[in-house]
Motif scaffolding. Structure first.
Motif, PDB file in Angstrom:
ATOM      1  N   LEU A   1       0.863  -1.197   0.000  1.00 49.61           N
ATOM      2  CA  LEU A   1       0.000   0.000   0.000  1.00 49.61           C
ATOM      3  C   LEU A   1       0.890   1.235   0.000  1.00 49.61           C
ATOM      4  O   LEU A   1       1.852   1.320   0.757  1.00 49.61           O
ATOM      5  CB  LEU A   1      -0.873  -0.021   1.256  1.00 49.61           C
TER       6      LEU A   1
ATOM      7  N   TRP B   1      -3.967  -5.721   1.924  1.00 52.51           N
ATOM      8  CA  TRP B   1      -5.345  -6.162   2.189  1.00 52.51           C
ATOM      9  C   TRP B   1      -6.361  -5.601   1.195  1.00 52.51           C
ATOM     10  O   TRP B   1      -7.523  -5.978   1.214  1.00 52.51           O
ATOM     11  CB  TRP B   1      -5.742  -5.767   3.630  1.00 52.51           C
ATOM     12  N   ASP B   2      -5.942  -4.690   0.333  1.00 53.34           N
ATOM     13  CA  ASP B   2      -6.922  -4.069  -0.566  1.00 53.34           C
ATOM     14  C   ASP B   2      -7.300  -4.971  -1.735  1.00 53.34           C
ATOM     15  O   ASP B   2      -6.555  -5.878  -2.104  1.00 53.34           O
ATOM     16  CB  ASP B   2      -6.376  -2.728  -1.062  1.00 53.34           C
ATOM     17  N   LYS B   3      -8.474  -4.669  -2.310  1.00 49.07           N
ATOM     18  CA  LYS B   3      -9.005  -5.478  -3.411  1.00 49.07           C
ATOM     19  C   LYS B   3      -8.026  -5.564  -4.573  1.00 49.07           C
ATOM     20  O   LYS B   3      -7.922  -6.578  -5.253  1.00 49.07           O
ATOM     21  CB  LYS B   3     -10.324  -4.880  -3.907  1.00 49.07           C
ATOM     22  N   SER B   4      -7.312  -4.441  -4.820  1.00 49.66           N
ATOM     23  CA  SER B   4      -6.371  -4.418  -5.943  1.00 49.66           C
ATOM     24  C   SER B   4      -5.346  -5.548  -5.841  1.00 49.66           C
ATOM     25  O   SER B   4      -5.029  -6.196  -6.835  1.00 49.66           O
ATOM     26  CB  SER B   4      -5.660  -3.061  -5.986  1.00 49.66           C
TER      27      SER B   4
ATOM     28  N   TYR C   1      -6.718   1.245  -4.830  1.00 47.78           N
ATOM     29  CA  TYR C   1      -7.320   0.400  -3.796  1.00 47.78           C
ATOM     30  C   TYR C   1      -8.122  -0.730  -4.426  1.00 47.78           C
ATOM     31  O   TYR C   1      -8.294  -1.790  -3.867  1.00 47.78           O
ATOM     32  CB  TYR C   1      -8.234   1.235  -2.886  1.00 47.78           C
ATOM     33  N   ASP C   2      -8.647  -0.444  -5.626  1.00 41.59           N
ATOM     34  CA  ASP C   2      -9.422  -1.454  -6.338  1.00 41.59           C
ATOM     35  C   ASP C   2      -9.196  -1.231  -7.826  1.00 41.59           C
ATOM     36  O   ASP C   2      -8.707  -0.174  -8.235  1.00 41.59           O
ATOM     37  CB  ASP C   2     -10.915  -1.301  -5.981  1.00 41.59           C
TER      38      ASP C   2
END
Ligand code: JFZ
Length: 445
Positions: free
Chosen positions: A152, A202-205, A161-162
């Protein structure tokens, strides 16, 4: 359950524990120092006269500070009192065998002169390579160094983030390329690095790009054979993190225990390697000017956490947040000293220590067993008013002798009061600190 195993391209690479020399060394270390250092140390949790009680390294987000303003902190980064040898000495005296340093936290600032980002320590008044200096100083004290790296990145324009559009996917692939370049640079420039500690995954990306996490694990292990990578890096084909969709752990050890420990009787963790990372305050990793913003753990509480972790076959990584001037705050120095005084006597119960199979946990503390020489230790935190410690021996095992680690002449009487039920009678003396009893065991046949 008879669930069908999923075919995974990016899942766990092996099952069970790694048993090569590098992994055994990592495991035997047991006690490590975490260091969170970056530009966030400059404001130290305060902005425009206001104190932000949330984690100091999150101040940019808590106080809604713009990128341009945050980035300008780099013009103020000048830790003139930074003495890497003094840090390493302090760590050595505390008794840690490894250290994990934030090479880049969420703010995106690199503590080494990275050629892939201008936002690095070379472009500050300080100029010098912090990572290189720390690796050198800690290695000369015999302490292994690992690199924390946040995927991140609040600074990089291509971070997402996504992934919701073609544009996102193009930008994010540029970002993944950038992070890969930085990681290759770290692995190549600092040949003694022993491990990589990933965060901010931890992000969707990232969950949508599990392939990249495996590619990074493989790249690092190719450049530095033996290097140890935490589970937090990894996501599989379906975005499952730490553990893949078949329930197998990815990476080399589980790094999900954060500011908490498994319960003392939760023995499922002994089947894998794992590490708990811990703050002294409630939730401060970076330097916060107000030390008393939350409860701060005492040295004995921290030693108990170290003992509990060791008793379950895990590593304990205790965090420090140095000041912007390069000094480590006196509160942290004092805690390190007290822990170190304890470790000087009692380290045999910690290094190489692990789960003592068959020895049921008792309320007075924790058993640990040396994984190499099989010696058994009882680390005592709670003395019953009776002065008697109860022990239940495993089937077919007896205790021949018991003595204090700090005084092998001390007399601890052993009495078998019933089959497999042992009483230990503590010597009549005061115990101002937690202490360790060495138990000589013998098989009865
Ligand atoms: C992350 C960071 O956001 C934090 O600043 C610090 O570096 C820490 C070591 O890691 O924080 C987390 C990460 C994971 C959990 C909680 C906080 N978690 O899994 O519960």
């Amino acid at each position: 359950q008879n669930r069908e195993k999923k075919q995974l391209k990016y899942g766990a690479q092996y099952k069970g524990k790694r048993e090569d020399a590098a992994m055994q060394k990592w495991r035997s270390n047991r006690f490590g120092q975490f260091i969170h250092w970056g530009l966030y140390a400059i404001p130290g949790g305060e902005w425009k006269g206001k104190t932000y009680p949330y984690a100091a390294e999150f101040l940019k987000s808590s106080a809604h500070i713009s990128n341009a303003t945050w980035d300008s902190l780099s013009y103020k980064f000048n830790p003139v009192k930074f003495d890497p040898k003094a840090w390493a000495k302090m760590a050595k005296n505390m008794g840690v065998k490894y250290m994990t340093i934030t090479t880049k936290h969420h703010e995106g600032f690199s503590l080494w002169p990275s050629k892939y980002s201008e936002f690095n320590v070379a472009n500050t008044p300080y100029k010098k390579d912090i990572i290189g200096a720390l690796v050198k100083a800690y290695n000369s004290e015999g302490i292994d160094v690992n690199f924390y790296y946040s995927v991140l990145d609040w600074h990089h324009p291509d971070w997402r983030y996504d992934i919701q559009s073609k544009e996102d996917s193009i930008a994010f692939s540029r970002y993944l390329n950038f992070a890969q370049n930085q990681l290759r640079e770290l692995a190549e420039n600092y040949p003694t690095v022993k491990g990589f500690w990933f965060d901010g995954t931890w992000d969707k990306s990232i969950k949508k790009n599990g392939w990249w996490t495996l590619k990074i694990e493989k790249m690092l292990k190719e450049i530095r054979p033996g290097v140890v990578v935490n589970s937090r890096l990894r996501a599989d084909d379906f975005g499952s993190r730490h553990f893949d969709s078949n329930g197998d752990m990815m990476g080399d050890y589980e790094s999900g225990y954060e500011r908490r420990l498994p319960s003392p009787t939760d023995t499922q963790v002994i089947h894998r390697d794992w590490e708990a990372c811990m703050t002294i305050p409630e939730n401060q990793w970076g330097y916060h000017k107000k030390w008393d913003i939350s409860y701060t753990k005492t040295p004995f509480e921290l030693i108990e956490m170290l003992a509990q972790t060791t008793s379950l076959g895990g590593n304990f990584l205790l965090n420090f947040g140095p000041q912007a001037d390069g000094m480590i705050r006196t509160e942290e120095q004092q805690i390190a000293e007290t822990i170190g005084n304890w470790m000087k006597i009692n380290h045999p119960a910690i290094y190489n220590g692990g789960y003592a199979k068959g020895w049921q946990r008792q309320d007075w503390g924790y058993f640990t067993q040396n994984e190499k020489d099989k010696k058994l230790y009882a680390i005592v935190f709670n003395i019953p008013i009776s002065g008697i410690l109860k022990i239940q021996t495993p089937e077919g095992v007896s205790i021949g002798k018991a003595s204090l680690l700090e005084n092998t002449n001390s007399k601890i009487t052993i009495k078998e009061i019933a089959k497999r039920q042992i009483n230990l009678y503590l010597p009549k003396q005061s115990f101002p600190a937690p202490f360790v009893i060495v138990l000589d065991t013998a098989n009865e046949n």
